[in-house]
Scaffold this active site. Structure first.
Site, PDB file in Angstrom:
ATOM      1  N   ASP A 115       0.871  -1.189   0.000  1.00  0.00           N
ATOM      2  CA  ASP A 115       0.000   0.000   0.000  1.00  0.00           C
ATOM      3  C   ASP A 115       0.904   1.234   0.000  1.00  0.00           C
ATOM      4  OD1 ASP A 115      -1.739   2.112   0.552  1.00  0.00           O
ATOM      5  OD2 ASP A 115      -2.853   1.029   2.104  1.00  0.00           O
ATOM      6  N   HIS A 116       0.906   1.891  -1.112  1.00  0.00           N
ATOM      7  CA  HIS A 116       1.861   2.987  -1.249  1.00  0.00           C
ATOM      8  C   HIS A 116       1.506   4.206  -0.405  1.00  0.00           C
ATOM      9  CE1 HIS A 116       5.444   4.462  -2.849  1.00  0.00           C
ATOM     10  NE2 HIS A 116       5.114   4.681  -4.115  1.00  0.00           N
ATOM     11  N   ARG A 117       0.344   4.188   0.267  1.00  0.00           N
ATOM     12  CA  ARG A 117       0.011   5.324   1.136  1.00  0.00           C
ATOM     13  C   ARG A 117       0.904   5.319   2.370  1.00  0.00           C
ATOM     14  NH1 ARG A 117      -6.344   4.322   1.703  1.00  0.00           N
ATOM     15  NH2 ARG A 117      -5.472   2.249   2.106  1.00  0.00           N
ATOM     16  N   VAL A 127       3.437   2.677   2.800  1.00  0.00           N
ATOM     17  CA  VAL A 127       4.712   1.970   2.530  1.00  0.00           C
ATOM     18  C   VAL A 127       5.371   2.624   1.322  1.00  0.00           C
ATOM     19  CG1 VAL A 127       5.789  -0.250   2.000  1.00  0.00           C
ATOM     20  CG2 VAL A 127       3.721  -0.173   3.411  1.00  0.00           C
TER      21      VAL A 127
END
Lengths: 385, 451, 323
Positions: free
Chosen positions: B421-423, B425
């Site tokens: 989850d690029h939010r 990580v």
């Protein structure tokens, strides 16, 4: 435009003061029908009289004594925890025995819950009344058989029932001659304020029914004096509704008898309602756990003791040589025996079977109630004995 | 009945619990008649004369004038047969239940009121019963009266139109479960009392795959319609939620896992692992757990208001089951030894294969591994399990030409894919995490170095 | 013959009075005027003032004297002019009429009928649109019925008069002028039983009095949507005929109760409680209630939003079927 006011003359003011402010309880301001003084002297009244034999006089006295004895015994039983409560009639024996004895067999009486003296006259076993106050029943006798309605606890309600019954007499055509039927409705001074009682007056007048409204004004509605209930003597109410009212000495068994008999005869011959106000005093408490010393003066009580209904009758019997000490003792012995019987009966009275409470709710039993009866039956049977 | 009778102070009205003896009207030795007033008692309200309940001779007066006495206390005793000879002076022992203290229930149990005996305290203990209630489940036949009231034609028509002529018996919560699992209650036989379908019945039906994709084709049909319900519906929804909420980034690494594969063989021979199934997946799981320890922020959840980093690892293992894709997880996997982890993994897989995974097993996961290698697939772009921030896809392990110690060799090589989850990580964290996993698998001794 | 509900009651009263000379009618304005809804029209002329008479304006007196007449052996049929006027008579009804049989252990029966026009939807001022039936259903010793249509009205009033128990007879005033065929020679159904007014399979609508027609209309509309609703006309509200209700809901497995009276502690609550107890394992959805709100009856311009109607009933049906 303003109406012209009647000029207030001193005479007008006095007239109003007398009519409006006369304390309802003052005898001096209001004539009572009396045939026997507190001292036991026979007096005559132009409108009312009795025609009784010597046996009748003795029998009246006996009834007064027995009725008082029932009341005393029941009061004692309550004190001993055998009754939940008792509504004592002490002091009102003459009003009840007098009016009760005036009833003919075909007449129907509608009491409140203090008319044990009338119940006695109508042949209801006093033990049955004890059953009601003990909590074994809510009535206990067959009203149709005794022509004496079950006690009504709601104040004044029975006056409408009595009125309806009297309307039925009219519809049956059982009114008009000396064999006609009449109804007597008992209520107290407090009850006279109830809407139902006033509606009963309206209806009785409207339909001209054969009814005697017998108000035992014993001066108290629990702790409330009659002066709070009415600004005028209660017997005067009747005129406002359109029928005659009369005030009688409620501690005089002969006068109570005479006035009630006359009123009942008027009713049964089709002359409509009468209001009889029996002026008496509640010597005891409202019910046996009430404390009258909180609201009334012992001097009042003492004054009324001098007007005792039994004493004046006893005096009369002696003065007229209608009875001797032997007779008095005999009556006492009868009273003791009666008291012993009802005492024993009370102590041995069984409680009703719990399931019987489902039995007579309806003339036609419902499925729902049968289910509930069964439910309770199963539940109770499920306890280890 | 004893001739010696006690009289207890009764309730004199309106909630009174005690009274003061004002004066005695009799004395010891007096002969007393029934109802004769014997004592004047002052309650809170008034002075009351109390009449005697017995006739007889007064044998004892128990409280003097001026004393305040509780309702229910014995105040006076009588010999009710005074002519019957000498009295045994030892009275009957008082009934223990009739004693009264201030504030307690009196001899007759009540406190009088204007209109009756007054309140009674109810029982404090249950009375013993011989039966125990059983719920009424169903009545078999409708009562005959009702049939009479409905015209025969109407009933016939209604019955014919009725969707299920059989009435299904199940409690509302069980009905709800059946709906969620896509179980048709009319196909079940209830094992509860009266034929009631129980929760267990529904769960068993669900796990037996009674709602597996119906296989049969209608002959000649060009389409077949599979209802979307139960697990399938839920999985689909979960997937959509995940895919379109968290911005997914997937990174890939190809790893020479030959030492891990050799370790698998050696571990299998060890007595410690005698009853444990050792698989490459087990070691991948261990590697991941070690990597989480070094990169704790990856074991977290992104919400709009905060990122929740968890100190425990509930490791999910994606499993293909007859009911569809499930992700049961091993709770607190980070606390397990390799042996324990192996056992847990084995249980998990076997339970899932049998279709008996419980809903609780699938809740509260923190990170997931999906083993696509078993299908012979190299790699993929897995979708996050909702509520998690990372998922590792473990591809097939193949013998592959590789550069090993400077020379071409055939090595066991696999691909690992990590979606995150690029939010919460970022590239650094995700890469570092994946790299750590790869390092352990490439050289298992790393695990020892990190411990 | 085609009769309005009011006329059917009139005919039923007439038949009862012809059959038993002890039947008397009393109430305000029932004699010469024939009643404010004309239900007693012509009866005083035919039976005389002794048997059909106007009373003083005193509701407590109406019921109280009826009790006395019953003790005397008559079978009084009281009219309370409007639902909202029954309260002065409530004490006589609840404290005396309901209890006399039990109090006297059956020595004194109360074959009294108290007729009360009830319900809203006639655009009236305050106190003329009440639905007070729950107060009487909750009182042991009374029986409570309500016809929904002219045929039931014709037979049920006669049966109520013939009953030896006190019956509160609620007449749906908004339906007084609705006509239907009444076969006066038909065999009457038992008074204490409910009737399936319309058979169905998907859900049971339970109603009495004015709401039965509303439910029948709703069921007809639902049929166009492909739903089969069963409508049960309760007829007897106390005692409730649970056998019929249970039988219906066991088949359809869903129930919606409809009444004008306010929701809290209304008759619907009793039916819901009882169904949940007896059909716990069989119900597909909880029992839903479509009722008036817990407010004093509103001014007539908004009463249509207060009263349950076809749309509100079908909205509840939707909710039930969604479970």
């Amino acid at each position: 435009m303003a109406r012209e006011r009647t000029p207030e003359t001193p005479e007008l003011r006095e007239e109003r003061r007398v009519s409006v402010t006369s304390p309802a309880g003052t005898e001096a301001s209001t004539p009572l029908v009396q045939l026997l003084t507190p001292e036991g002297e026979r007096v005559h009244h132009p409108l009312y009289d009795v025609d009784l034999t010597d046996d009748d006089y003795r029998s009246f006295y006996r009834d007064l004594v027995l009725v008082r004895r029932i009341d005393v015994e029941a009061t004692a039983l309550q004190r001993q925890g055998e009754l939940g409560l008792w509504a004592p009639l002490a002091g009102q024996e003459a009003a009840q025995v007098g009016s009760g004895r005036a009833l003919r067999p075909q007449d129907f009486a509608f009491p409140t819950y203090r008319e044990h003296g009338v119940a006695w006259c109508k042949g209801v076993d006093p033990l049955t009344l004890l059953g009601l106050f003990r909590g074994a029943s809510n009535g206990g006798w067959d009203p149709q058989e005794k022509r004496f309605n079950l006690y009504t606890i709601v104040i004044g309600s029975q006056t409408l029932h009595a009125t309806g019954y009297a309307m039925g007499i009219v519809k049956d055509g059982a009114v008009g001659d000396s064999g006609g039927e009449a109804v007597i409705a008992y209520f107290g001074d407090g009850a006279s304020s109830q809407g139902d009682v006033n509606e009963a007056f309206v209806w009785s007048a409207a339909y001209h029914v054969p009814i005697v409204f017998f108000c035992q004004n014993n001066q108290w509605g629990i702790s409330t004096p009659t002066s709070t209930q009415s600004r005028i003597p209660l017997y005067k109410r009747a005129e406002g509704f359109g029928f005659p009212g009369v005030r009688v000495d409620g501690n005089d068994v002969l006068a109570s008898y005479a006035v009630t008999r006359a009123a009942l005869d008027n009713a049964r011959t089709g002359q409509g309602p009468t209001l009889v106000e029996a002026f008496t005093y509640r010597m005891g408490a409202h019910t046996t756990s009430d404390d009258p010393t909180r609201y009334r003066l012992s001097s009042d009580l003492e004054a009324w003791k001098l007007k005792d209904p039994l004493e004046r009758m006893k005096s009369f019997l002696f003065k007229q040589q209608l009875a001797d000490a032997g007779f008095i003792e005999e009556v006492e012995a009868d009273a003791d025996a009666l008291a012993a019987r009802i005492r024993k009966g009370c102590l041995e009275m069984p409680d009703p079977d719990p399931l019987s409470m489902f039995d007579d709710v309806y003339a036609e039993q419902t499925v729902l109630l049968e289910e509930q009866r069964e439910e309770l039956g199963t539940y109770l049977a499920g306890f280890r004995a | 009945m004893s001739r010696l009778r006690d009289f207890k102070l009764p309730d004199l009205g309106e909630g009174l619990t005690e009274g003061e003896i004002l004066q005695w009207m009799v004395a010891v030795g007096d002969e007393v008649t029934l109802n004769q007033p014997i004592v004047e008692v002052e309650t809170a309200k008034a002075a009351v004369e109390v009449p005697s309940p017995f006739a007889g001779v007064v044998t004892a007066i128990h409280h003097e004038a001026g004393e305040v006495v509780d309702v229910g206390s014995v105040i006076i005793s009588f010999d009710t047969e005074p002519g019957a000879g000498p009295l045994d002076l030892v009275p009957d022992p008082p009934n223990a239940e009739e004693g009264a203290l201030i504030g307690e229930v009196g001899a007759n149990g009540r406190t009088a009121t204007l209109v009756g005996y007054g309140p009674k305290s109810g029982p404090a203990k249950r009375r013993a019963r011989v039966d125990s209630p059983t719920p009424v489940v169903a009545e078999e036949a409708p009562p005959p009266e009702t049939a009479a009231r409905v015209s025969a034609a109407a009933v016939g028509q209604a019955a014919a139109q009725s969707q299920g002529a059989v009435t299904v018996l199940a409690k509302p919560p069980v009905r709800k479960l059946a709906k969620e699992l896509g179980v048709d209650l009319t196909t079940l036989t209830g094992t509860g009392t009266g034929g009631v379908i129980t929760r267990a019945d529904v769960e068993a039906a669900g796990s037996l795959g009674s709602q597996a994709i119906p296989v049969a084709w209608e002959p000649g049909a060009r389409e077949r319609r599979i209802p979307v319900k139960g697990v399938r519906k839920m999985s689909a929804q979960a997937m959509v939620d995940s895919a379109f909420t968290a911005p997914h980034v997937t990174e890939f690494v190809t790893v020479d896992v030959t030492p891990t594969m050799e370790l698998v063989t050696r571990l299998r021979a060890l007595p410690d692992f005698a009853d444990v199934k050792v698989t490459p997946l087990l070691l991948v799981a261990k590697a991941l757990l070690l990597a989480v320890k070094r990169n704790p922020e990856i074991n977290s959840t992104f919400t709009d208001s905060e990122i929740v980093v968890k100190s425990y690892v509930n490791l999910g293992i994606a499993a293909a089951t007859p009911r569809g894709l499930l992700v049961p997880n091993i709770k607190d996997a980070d606390r397990l030894s390799l042996v324990e982890l192996g056992r847990a993994l084995q249980d998990l897989v076997e339970t899932a294969r049998a279709g008996k995974t419980a809903p609780a097993d699938m809740q509260s996961g923190t990170i997931t591994i999906t083993n696509i290698g078993v299908f012979g697939i190299d790699t993929g772009t897995p979708i996050l399990n909702p509520g998690e921030s990372a998922i590792l896809a473990f591809g097939a392990v193949r013998p592959t030409p590789w550069v090993h110690e400077g020379e071409i060799a055939i090595r066991q090589v696999t691909q690992l894919a990590l979606s995150f989850d690029h939010r919460n990580v970022d590239g650094a964290l995700g890469s570092q995490f994946l790299a750590d996993i790869a390092r352990v698998l490439a050289d298992p001794a790393t695990a020892l170095a990190w411990s | 013959m085609m009769l309005t509900l009011a006329k059917a009651l009139n005919e039923g009263l007439r038949a009862a009075m012809e059959r038993d000379p002890k039947v008397v009618l009393l109430g305000e304005d029932i004699g010469k005027l024939g009643g404010v809804f004309r239900v007693t029209d012509g009866l005083q002329k035919d039976f005389g003032e002794a048997r059909v008479f106007d009373t003083p304006l005193a509701e407590s007196g109406i019921v109280g004297t009826a009790i006395g007449l019953a003790i005397r052996g008559y079978r009084p049929v009281c009219e309370i002019q409007f639902d909202g006027f029954v309260y002065p008579a409530y004490d006589q009804i609840v404290s005396q009429l309901a209890k006399m049989h039990a109090r006297s252990k059956g020595s004194v029966a109360m074959p009294v009928v108290v007729r009360i026009p009830y319900g809203g939807g006639i655009g009236a001022v305050e106190h003329h649109s009440e639905s007070p039936e729950a107060y009487f259903v909750h009182t042991a010793g009374l029986k409570v019925v309500s016809p929904s249509n002219p045929a039931d009205a014709y037979f049920m009033i006669q049966q109520a008069i013939a009953s030896n128990d006190p019956v509160v007879f609620f007449e749906p005033k908004r339906r007084y002028w609705e006509k239907a065929e009444v076969d006066t020679d038909a065999t009457a159904e038992p008074l204490w039983s409910s009737r399936i007014a319309r058979p169905g399979t998907d859900l049971t609508l339970l109603a009495y009095g004015p709401m039965v027609k509303t439910c029948l209309d709703a069921a007809a509309a639902a049929e166009e949507e492909g739903r089969s609703l069963e409508v049960v006309d309760l007829r007897t509200v106390s005692p409730i005929d649970f056998a019929t209700i249970r039988d219906s809901v066991r088949r359809t497995r869903r129930a919606v109760v409809v009444h004008e009276a306010p929701r809290t502690v209304g008759v619907g609550a009793e039916i819901a409680a009882r169904l949940s107890e007896e059909l716990y394992y069989e119900m597909e959805a909880p029992v839903l209630r479509v009722t008036g709100f817990d407010i004093p009856y509103p001014p007539s311009r908004v009463e249509e939003e207060y009263l349950p109607d076809l749309d509100r009933v079908l909205h509840a049906v939707d909710r039930s079927l969604a479970y």
